[in-house]
Design a protein around this motif. Sequence first.
Motif, mmCIF file in Angstrom:
data_model
loop_
_atom_site.group_PDB
_atom_site.id
_atom_site.type_symbol
_atom_site.label_atom_id
_atom_site.label_comp_id
_atom_site.label_asym_id
_atom_site.label_seq_id
_atom_site.Cartn_x
_atom_site.Cartn_y
_atom_site.Cartn_z
ATOM 1 N N LYS A 105 -3.025 0.591 -6.298
ATOM 2 C CA LYS A 105 -3.393 -0.078 -7.541
ATOM 3 C C LYS A 105 -2.780 -1.478 -7.639
ATOM 4 O O LYS A 105 -3.425 -2.418 -8.115
ATOM 5 C CB LYS A 105 -2.952 0.779 -8.724
ATOM 6 N N TYR A 106 -1.529 -1.623 -7.183
ATOM 7 C CA TYR A 106 -0.832 -2.901 -7.328
ATOM 8 C C TYR A 106 -0.844 -3.740 -6.057
ATOM 9 O O TYR A 106 -0.067 -4.687 -5.926
ATOM 10 C CB TYR A 106 0.607 -2.658 -7.793
ATOM 11 N N GLY A 107 -1.715 -3.389 -5.120
ATOM 12 C CA GLY A 107 -1.914 -4.235 -3.944
ATOM 13 C C GLY A 107 -0.826 -4.178 -2.908
ATOM 14 O O GLY A 107 -0.685 -5.121 -2.108
ATOM 15 N N ILE A 108 -0.033 -3.118 -2.884
ATOM 16 C CA ILE A 108 0.997 -2.965 -1.861
ATOM 17 C C ILE A 108 0.386 -2.246 -0.665
ATOM 18 O O ILE A 108 -0.311 -1.241 -0.822
ATOM 19 C CB ILE A 108 2.197 -2.179 -2.414
ATOM 20 N N GLU A 109 0.626 -2.760 0.505
ATOM 21 C CA GLU A 109 -0.004 -2.233 1.713
ATOM 22 C C GLU A 109 0.346 -0.757 1.923
ATOM 23 O O GLU A 109 1.505 -0.352 1.820
ATOM 24 C CB GLU A 109 0.453 -3.045 2.927
ATOM 25 N N CYS A 110 -0.686 0.045 2.217
ATOM 26 C CA CYS A 110 -0.480 1.475 2.481
ATOM 27 C C CYS A 110 -1.584 1.971 3.411
ATOM 28 O O CYS A 110 -2.529 1.238 3.728
ATOM 29 C CB CYS A 110 -0.461 2.292 1.184
ATOM 30 N N THR A 111 -1.481 3.191 3.864
ATOM 31 C CA THR A 111 -2.437 3.737 4.827
ATOM 32 C C THR A 111 -3.786 4.020 4.168
ATOM 33 O O THR A 111 -3.913 4.081 2.940
ATOM 34 C CB THR A 111 -1.884 5.047 5.422
ATOM 35 N N ASP A 112 -4.805 4.205 5.016
ATOM 36 C CA ASP A 112 -6.141 4.509 4.503
ATOM 37 C C ASP A 112 -6.201 5.890 3.868
ATOM 38 O O ASP A 112 -6.929 6.101 2.898
ATOM 39 C CB ASP A 112 -7.182 4.416 5.634
ATOM 40 N N LYS A 113 -5.479 6.841 4.436
ATOM 41 C CA LYS A 113 -5.477 8.212 3.930
ATOM 42 C C LYS A 113 -4.127 8.510 3.277
ATOM 43 O O LYS A 113 -3.083 8.193 3.834
ATOM 44 C CB LYS A 113 -5.715 9.214 5.067
ATOM 45 N N TRP A 114 -4.175 9.136 2.099
ATOM 46 C CA TRP A 114 -2.928 9.371 1.375
ATOM 47 C C TRP A 114 -1.976 10.299 2.122
ATOM 48 O O TRP A 114 -0.760 10.138 2.044
ATOM 49 C CB TRP A 114 -3.216 9.922 -0.027
ATOM 50 N N TYR A 115 -2.536 11.253 2.869
ATOM 51 C CA TYR A 115 -1.659 12.194 3.562
ATOM 52 C C TYR A 115 -0.979 11.581 4.791
ATOM 53 O O TYR A 115 -0.102 12.197 5.394
ATOM 54 C CB TYR A 115 -2.421 13.469 3.945
ATOM 55 N N ASP A 116 -1.400 10.370 5.194
ATOM 56 C CA ASP A 116 -0.715 9.658 6.273
ATOM 57 C C ASP A 116 0.344 8.693 5.732
ATOM 58 O O ASP A 116 1.033 8.022 6.499
ATOM 59 C CB ASP A 116 -1.732 8.872 7.120
#
Length: 418
Positions: free
Chosen positions: A273-284
């Motif tokens: 939501k706040y534009g912080i880099e994260c993986t494509d899948k939540w479980y990864d």
Amino acid sequence: MKRGRQVGSSGVDLPDDKHIREVEEEGYKYLGILQLDKTLNTKIKSKITSEYVRRVKKLCRSKVNGGNMISGINAWAVSVLRYSAGIVDWTVEELVSMDRRTRKIVAMNGCMHTRSNVARLYLPRKERGRGLISIEECVNKESKSLHGYLRENTEWMLQADLKEKVLDEEENLQDYQKRRQEEKIRNWKEKDLHGEFVRQTADVAGEDSWRWLRNGFLKKETEGLILAPQEQALRTNSIKHSIDKTSVTPLCRVCGDSPETVALRVHWEICGKYGIECTDKWYDHQPLAVAENRDVRITWDMTVYTDKKLSHYRPDITLLRKDTQEWTRIDIAVPADQNIINTEEEKVAKYQELAFEIKKIHRASKVTVIPVVIGALGTISKNEKTWHGKLDIPDIVGSAQLSAILGTAHILRKVLCF
């Protein structure tokens, strides 16, 4: 046929030079039903039963999920018997025996606990059941439906069948369906053990508590495993102590923390939501202790240091909006289902002192405490929409619910013997 007996024949020659050969002892099929001088009930029953059992076994051994397995049995296996309703003279004992055999096959393949409530297996998923069609009920419904068709049709031949009482039904289809469903619900909810979970969670469960069961996305083995503790079918230490009256201690065999996957999904959604880099899948997703950009700072399971020593100072997730100095503390819990409302209240109460210290030390303009609480067996609080609205993130209730259920299933498989 001579004097009611079949005799040898070389066949029959028809006027158009066609020849009908002699009918064999096994009979002939007319619209899929074996006949000779009459319907061969014994032979057709054996063939139908064998085919039905073959299809049920094939579906139970497949890798489809729980919802698709039940749908497959209803559509592919039950249809074999549905067609024969009102034509083949099934007895009540034969139909009940076939239902019993179905449950045995389902249980042998790990899709249902042997002590689970039988009536709930046949309840629709919207009524918190698994939606399997009962063979006995299916044949009865088709017979009543056919009787209703004969009664409403004005064709003289069908009216003659009605007068001959080929089908004699005292109860119409609608009344029968309503009565059977009420009986199944009563059979489940009024049982001392099987209905205890529903009674305990009646005042705290929200409308999404049964979403996982309605969707039917879980593996068939997991679905059966989760329903078993809801119905108190598992021989836990508590059951052995209080019900079986054994000398076993009622204390739990394992105590573990709440599944991290629930908090993981919340953290991943907030980062997105706040534009912080994260993986494509939540479980990864691998949460950092501190993740921030110029707008927000998000901490994961970090201690909040204050001048005063506090009992509760380490929420699961902390969100700071830098421009407004608004703090949001998010704490996750997966308690016993009947305790979800109490747990929510406890979560809010225990962080009030920390909220006061944050305002004093960090000059925060606002501190909000949001409890995310999901029952170990999937119960969703009636307050779910309130905390979810404050988070202002996409709907995560379904996946968080599945995470809690899968965590429970993992613990059950680890410590209990079935």
